[in-house]
Design a protein around this motif. Structure first.
Motif: not given
Length: 269
Positions: A218, A222, A225
């Motif tokens: 996760f 993040t 991105r």
């Protein structure tokens, strides 16, 4: 020379100026004589702030910042790469001809140079002239450089046309592939393998890998991105997918670090 399309962007393009030629010095840095290729579109669009702007290069090229980005793992990964380069040397030195594809922030290249055997050579190539100028400044501050062992050249990794086939004993890619689109990744690896000698020439790759922890997945997704639009590819596929066909069946060794977040892949030609 193959050219990648330059796009129109709103940011300052002063970094596209042609720099002064790197000059031969008593420290043994040979001059960069190759004509400057254009800045690839993916660097200009996504990474201009990190790798192309001269002022940002000087700001970001600090070991503590690289350690923050790599969660404190830079030295460990650097040393893993260097140990691989000198693995078969009885003197624990890096022997033969080594090619480093792209400049690296922090002190990877300085440590590599310190480990060069007396008759060994290192070629470092990068498509961004300001990166080579920055590396030249760093190497000039090093007291370990010996005469005419290091050459800095301005090439795009997808077109190393100044190097003959089977020139190098080993090629190092340190966190390069995750910053390139799929087609560029394939062409860069094809060129790296082309200039690598047969019968034992070694390709060493350090880069990202899918971590085991869901929490780290996760966190890293993040970050990807926001900062790394091409890095997720390395989670979805083994690096062999981008090797030229002639290298896909070669013996490959893979080691992961920090819960699987990083990988070292070594293949012998």
């Amino acid at each position: 020379m193959d050219k990648l399309k330059l796009s129109d962007t709103a940011h300052d393009k002063s970094y596209l100026r042609s720099p002064n030629q790197l000059q031969t010095s008593t420290l043994g840095i040979s001059p960069c004589l190759h004509p400057n290729p254009p800045i690839p579109y993916y660097l200009e669009n996504y990474y201009w702030w990190a790798y192309v702007s001269p002022s940002m290069i000087r700001t970001l090229d600090r070991k503590f910042l690289v350690d923050i980005v790599l969660w404190g793992n830079f030295s460990r990964l650097r040393d893993a790469a260097l140990m691989e380069l000198c693995k078969f040397s009885s003197s624990n030195m890096i022997e033969g001809k080594t090619l480093q594809l792209s400049c690296v922030y922090a002190n990877l290249t300085e440590h590599l140079v310190e480990r060069l055997a007396p008759d060994a050579t290192l070629d470092v190539v990068d498509v961004v002239p300001a990166q080579l100028e920055n590396l030249e400044r760093k190497l000039r501050r090093s007291n370990s450089i010996k005469n005419n062992q290091v050459t800095l050249s301005c090439y795009d990794a997808i077109n190393l046309d100044g190097f003959d086939d089977e020139t190098f004993d080993q090629v190092l890619l340190f966190f390069l592939l995750h910053e390139t689109p799929d087609d560029v990744r394939k062409r860069a690896l094809a060129e790296a393998c082309r200039v690598l000698r047969p019968n034992g020439g070694k390709l060493t790759i350090i880069d990202y890998h899918r971590p085991k922890s869901k929490l780290w997945q996760f966190i890293m997704l993040t970050m990807y991105r926001i900062y790394e639009p091409f890095a997720y590819d390395l989670w979805e596929h083994d690096l062999q997918q981008w090797f030229p066909e002639s290298m896909r069946e070669k013996e490959t060794k893979k080691e992961t670090f920090f819960g699987g977040l990083y990988q070292k892949v070594v293949v012998l030609k």
